[in-house]
Write an enzyme that holds these catalytic residues in place. Structure first.
Site, short mmCIF file in Angstrom:
data_model
loop_
_atom_site.label_atom_id
_atom_site.label_comp_id
_atom_site.label_asym_id
_atom_site.label_seq_id
_atom_site.Cartn_x
_atom_site.Cartn_y
_atom_site.Cartn_z
N ASP A 122 0.81 -1.22 0.00
CA ASP A 122 0.00 0.00 0.00
C ASP A 122 0.84 1.27 0.00
O ASP A 122 2.06 1.24 0.24
CB ASP A 122 -0.95 0.00 1.21
CG ASP A 122 -0.34 -0.61 2.47
OD1 ASP A 122 0.90 -0.55 2.61
OD2 ASP A 122 -1.08 -1.15 3.29
N ASN A 168 -7.60 -3.28 14.06
CA ASN A 168 -9.00 -3.54 13.69
C ASN A 168 -9.11 -4.74 12.75
O ASN A 168 -10.15 -4.95 12.14
CB ASN A 168 -9.61 -2.30 13.04
CG ASN A 168 -8.90 -1.89 11.76
OD1 ASN A 168 -7.95 -2.55 11.34
ND2 ASN A 168 -9.36 -0.83 11.13
N HIS A 214 -7.29 -5.22 9.99
CA HIS A 214 -6.99 -4.97 8.57
C HIS A 214 -5.72 -5.69 8.13
O HIS A 214 -4.82 -5.94 8.95
CB HIS A 214 -6.96 -3.47 8.24
CG HIS A 214 -5.76 -2.70 8.70
ND1 HIS A 214 -5.81 -1.36 8.99
CD2 HIS A 214 -4.45 -3.05 8.88
CE1 HIS A 214 -4.62 -0.93 9.34
NE2 HIS A 214 -3.77 -1.93 9.28
N GLU A 217 -9.69 -1.97 5.26
CA GLU A 217 -10.34 -1.70 6.54
C GLU A 217 -11.68 -2.43 6.59
O GLU A 217 -12.33 -2.64 5.55
CB GLU A 217 -10.59 -0.19 6.68
CG GLU A 217 -9.36 0.69 6.51
CD GLU A 217 -8.43 0.70 7.73
OE1 GLU A 217 -8.38 -0.29 8.47
OE2 GLU A 217 -7.74 1.71 7.92
C1 F6R Z 1 1.54 -1.75 6.04
C2 F6R Z 1 0.21 -2.36 6.09
C3 F6R Z 1 -0.54 -2.46 7.38
C4 F6R Z 1 0.33 -2.79 8.59
C5 F6R Z 1 -0.52 -2.85 9.85
C6 F6R Z 1 0.33 -3.10 11.09
O1 F6R Z 1 2.07 -1.79 4.75
O2 F6R Z 1 -0.28 -2.75 5.10
O3 F6R Z 1 -1.54 -3.45 7.24
O4 F6R Z 1 0.98 -4.01 8.38
O5 F6R Z 1 -1.22 -1.64 10.01
O6 F6R Z 1 1.18 -2.00 11.29
P1 F6R Z 1 2.27 -2.00 12.44
O7 F6R Z 1 3.23 -3.10 12.10
O8 F6R Z 1 2.89 -0.64 12.37
O9 F6R Z 1 1.54 -2.27 13.72
#
Ligand code: F6R
Length: 252
Positions: free
Chosen positions: A66, A135, A137, A142
């Site tokens: 992303d 959440n 994701h 989301e």
């Molecule tokens: C990042 C992504 C997100 C993160 C997730 C966890 O490229 O796609 O899904 O992997 O938000 O983020 P952290 O590791 O910062 O808790």
């Protein structure tokens, strides 16, 4: 689905880096799906150490999950920048084969479609690395997330924007939209490797592994994939019920 609970986050990072390195050694031209975020940073640090000890990324192709809409590749808050700092600039990866969606594309929807087509043209992803949102994701899918979704523009949840605030300078607002691989894009990978560390992920981990498979927990869609490895540290695994225990106490 293989679920491994490692003794701590450091061992989890070692294990994840070991799996990625093993993929590259077995198949140097692998297509990797990569993630950004705090969970991944120590994994990339270990991969850089492995590179210094001889591991080559030169033939790898990568596609990140992303990027924020509106941010160019040199913006300090962009995932382009994070990936360059955390991994690409510190190893022999070929920048021309390290792909992220362009957040500054004039038509973000067209950019998402281009990105989806580029993944397919590369032959799909061999190993997709994933973090987990609080959440539930994966990528920036989301809840509620359509299990059939492909790369597209999404609106970020308020909780996601708050969790990612720390990656932005105080004066810069966290973007409201992102381009993300879709759930179906992620499920097209031949192997998915999901990492979750820390107690803040415990409820999402329990919902992903033991709740219903539902768009309300986007990561639960991984249970429909034939080859998924989940790596957890004990705090992230702390809300899991022991095998055989039912979700709710029996009615009185
Ligand atoms: C990042 C992504 C997100 C993160 C997730 C966890 O490229 O796609 O899904 O992997 O938000 O983020 P952290 O590791 O910062 O808790």
């Amino acid at each position: 689905m293989q679920v491994l609970i490692l003794t701590d986050a450091a061992r989890l990072s070692n294990h994840a880096a070991g799996q990625i390195a093993a993929q590259l050694r077995a198949q140097p031209g692998s297509v990797l799906g990569l993630a950004t975020g705090a969970t991944m940073a120590p994994v990339y640090a270990r991969l850089i150490a492995a590179h210094r000890a001889g591991l080559s990324f030169a033939r790898m192709t990568s596609f990140n999950l992303d990027e924020y809409v509106g941010l160019g590749p040199h913006d300090p808050g962009s995932y382009h920048r994070q990936m360059r700092d955390m991994l690409f600039a510190q190893c022999d990866a070929d920048p021309a084969r390290c792909h992220l969606p362009r957040g500054d594309a004039p038509d973000p929807e067209a950019e998402a479609n281009r990105y989806e087509a580029a993944i397919a043209a590369a032959g799909g992803v061999d190993l997709q690395v994933l973090g987990l949102g609080q959440n539930g994701h994966i990528g920036f899918n989301e809840p509620p997330a359509d299990p059939g979704s492909r790369s597209r523009v999404v609106t970020l949840a308020a909780t996601t924007r708050a969790a990612n605030r720390r990656h932005f300078p105080a004066a810069q607002p966290v973007p409201r939209r992102a381009i993300t691989m879709g759930i179906a894009t992620i499920l097209s990978a031949r192997h998915c490797l999901l990492l979750a560390t820390g107690a803040a992920k415990a409820q999402a981990v329990a919902a992903m592994l033991q709740g219903p498979v539902t768009p309300d927990c986007p990561a639960s869609a991984l249970r429909r994939h034939p080859r998924v490895t989940v790596l957890l540290d004990p705090p992230a695994a702390s809300a899991l019920r022991p095998p055989g225990q039912s979700a709710a106490p029996p009615a009185a």
